[in-house]
Design a protein around this motif. Sequence first.
Motif, PDB file in Angstrom:
ATOM      1  N   ILE A 534       0.814  -1.228   0.000  1.00  0.00           N
ATOM      2  CA  ILE A 534       0.000   0.000   0.000  1.00  0.00           C
ATOM      3  C   ILE A 534       0.845   1.275   0.000  1.00  0.00           C
ATOM      4  O   ILE A 534       0.310   2.361  -0.190  1.00  0.00           O
ATOM      5  CB  ILE A 534      -0.997   0.020   1.173  1.00  0.00           C
ATOM      6  CG1 ILE A 534      -0.265  -0.097   2.504  1.00  0.00           C
ATOM      7  CG2 ILE A 534      -2.015  -1.112   1.024  1.00  0.00           C
ATOM      8  CD1 ILE A 534      -1.205  -0.073   3.702  1.00  0.00           C
ATOM      9  N   VAL A 535       2.154   1.152   0.191  1.00  0.00           N
ATOM     10  CA  VAL A 535       3.133   2.216  -0.055  1.00  0.00           C
ATOM     11  C   VAL A 535       2.793   3.536   0.662  1.00  0.00           C
ATOM     12  O   VAL A 535       2.557   4.549   0.007  1.00  0.00           O
ATOM     13  CB  VAL A 535       3.292   2.472  -1.569  1.00  0.00           C
ATOM     14  CG1 VAL A 535       4.579   3.250  -1.857  1.00  0.00           C
ATOM     15  CG2 VAL A 535       3.280   1.189  -2.361  1.00  0.00           C
ATOM     16  N   PRO A 536       2.815   3.586   1.988  1.00  0.00           N
ATOM     17  CA  PRO A 536       2.589   4.863   2.667  1.00  0.00           C
ATOM     18  C   PRO A 536       3.800   5.798   2.607  1.00  0.00           C
ATOM     19  O   PRO A 536       3.660   7.008   2.799  1.00  0.00           O
ATOM     20  CB  PRO A 536       2.297   4.439   4.108  1.00  0.00           C
ATOM     21  CG  PRO A 536       2.975   3.118   4.267  1.00  0.00           C
ATOM     22  CD  PRO A 536       2.898   2.466   2.926  1.00  0.00           C
ATOM     23  N   TYR A 537       4.971   5.240   2.363  1.00  0.00           N
ATOM     24  CA  TYR A 537       6.201   6.021   2.234  1.00  0.00           C
ATOM     25  C   TYR A 537       6.862   5.718   0.898  1.00  0.00           C
ATOM     26  O   TYR A 537       6.731   4.609   0.368  1.00  0.00           O
ATOM     27  CB  TYR A 537       7.214   5.640   3.318  1.00  0.00           C
ATOM     28  CG  TYR A 537       6.947   6.164   4.710  1.00  0.00           C
ATOM     29  CD1 TYR A 537       7.705   7.207   5.247  1.00  0.00           C
ATOM     30  CD2 TYR A 537       5.958   5.593   5.511  1.00  0.00           C
ATOM     31  CE1 TYR A 537       7.485   7.665   6.541  1.00  0.00           C
ATOM     32  CE2 TYR A 537       5.733   6.050   6.797  1.00  0.00           C
ATOM     33  CZ  TYR A 537       6.498   7.085   7.309  1.00  0.00           C
ATOM     34  OH  TYR A 537       6.279   7.540   8.585  1.00  0.00           O
ATOM     35  N   VAL A 538       7.585   6.682   0.375  1.00  0.00           N
ATOM     36  CA  VAL A 538       8.574   6.401  -0.655  1.00  0.00           C
ATOM     37  C   VAL A 538       9.829   5.989   0.103  1.00  0.00           C
ATOM     38  O   VAL A 538      10.543   6.826   0.659  1.00  0.00           O
ATOM     39  CB  VAL A 538       8.854   7.635  -1.535  1.00  0.00           C
ATOM     40  CG1 VAL A 538       9.983   7.339  -2.518  1.00  0.00           C
ATOM     41  CG2 VAL A 538       7.602   8.064  -2.279  1.00  0.00           C
TER      42      VAL A 538
END
Length: 606
Positions: A534-538
């Motif tokens: 879900i990629v909350p951070y790069v």
Amino acid sequence: MKFSVKACFVLLTVGVLLAASLSACNGESSKDKKSASKGAVNCPASTVYPADADGEFDPIADTSAVACGSIRLWGSAMPKSFNMWEDYNSFSAGLMSLMFEPLVSLHTTEERPVGILADKWEISADSMTFTFHIDPRAKWSDGVQITAEDVQYYYDVIMDPKNLTPIFKVGLSRFERPKILDSLTISITAKDVHWANFWEAAGLVAFPKHVWKDQDFNQIRYKFPVVEGPYKISEFREDRYVELSRNSNWWGFHKNWNRGKYNFEKIRYRFMEDRTKALEAFKKGDLDAYAIYTSSIWIKQTDFDAVQKGWAVKQRIFNREPIGFQGMAMNLRRDKFKDVRVRKALSYLMDRKLMNEKYMYNQYFLLNSYYPDLWENHENPTSLNYPFDMDAARKLLAEAGYVPGEKGMLEKDGKPFEITFITASEDMRHLTLYQEALKKAGIQASIEQMSQSTLRKRLDDADFDMYWIAWGSSRLKDPEASWSSETANDPGTNNVTGLQDAVVDSLVKLQKTEFDLAKRNEILRALDKRLTEIVPYVLMWQCDFHRILYWNRFGLPKNVYAKFGREDESIPVYWWLSIDKSQKLDAAMQSGKSLALEPAEVHYAE
């Protein structure tokens, strides 16, 4: 650090993991040499500990250490408060750990508890109630007895809705208000089963109720006249320095656990936001030790004359400190970041490989995990380690509904895609390179520079688009404060991105009732897999060693740092000023002769 909450919130705006460029200083003037000799003092032949000292010894500490002298360390930018409970930051957390202690702490080398403020404790048969007995020798620095009422007062302060203590409320909200059984005995009962209940209860601290009861806790920021620990603030100059003085009559010296520890009579932290100025201060001898988190400085600017002559030591320290992660936090509360395809595209647009090569001399490994120390070689085998791929990013952005406008920049529903990075850093190279890639993809990116205090408030208020942040890890990992939906909209939350995800919540809930560490780590690996989906951070990069410069006048524990610690947890606690080394260093600097070089690397050994 001794506190049970260990978010290790390291603000990259103070340059903790940003690279910085400097002009080399290849020599030292006579003025510099004189300044570098400031640490030399006369010390007693040995430290006198109370005759009734008892209990086990800390295996990290060297019991031959002599207590005397001072050390000057870099304190980065002055925080808006030293009160870590109402403004959590790594510097203030380290400062408070020298002035306030928990009831019980995790052993420094083993996975078991050790008594600190409490000398014994009991756990009920159902593992729901924890009873702690305060060491009867424990006293405040003003001589007043520390009581169970002071521990209960800590709970009351943290849980008071008007106090800005959100990250500490998360853990304590699992418990009923502590009960005072007698003046030195307190019990606390959990509301629900949770593996971390004991450690959360053990992390209770005593606050001086007799001093603070009529004060606004949110306004207790820089003055702590009454403390419990081995040090107290003796001098403070705003934006310049804070100095701690050792309490030679500290009650804790009655415990063998503290033998060979807390050896400096004074510890001064100098505030300098500019990391380049801090390095120059070290070279002049105005700082005694300086941890380096910037690859370009380490590679290009640390082989100056004093290092080559062995007067100053340059070392890489490899120990077992848990490894956290860092990256660009995306504010998922804002519509532009709600589509996971957008978040993946932003990951493809960061050329991490180029940054690592160009700015950091390949000293870091690229992250594809939020819990890298749970995986072999720090890499999650199920997750994508995003390469730089402009085409993949453009495809995802198109799928998310973004199309080129009249000027070629992306827009959706007539609104341009704009991103602002907030920062207090002086070094913009990484952000600028990322900004250029975003613009090529059609995203209008800008950088907003501000003071550290303004940035902290913007984060507390969730008033940002993207922000580069580094998180530490801990030996006992509890993901709730960082990832639970329940914390997403709390002011000052550790859930900086505002993540709310049902799968994440279910995994957070599942691990709460798992007491087996190995099984709990399996749940965390599943959580890690979901987070990478879900990629909350790069995600960016991380390293598995520490870099340190220090003048060669200090006595050190066997492995330089604690087994699981870094410089802020090791230097003030375990180092000491060595008379012999100081005399040899002063003589060498006076004559211009070299000293034998210390090892360039130290690898932890039991």
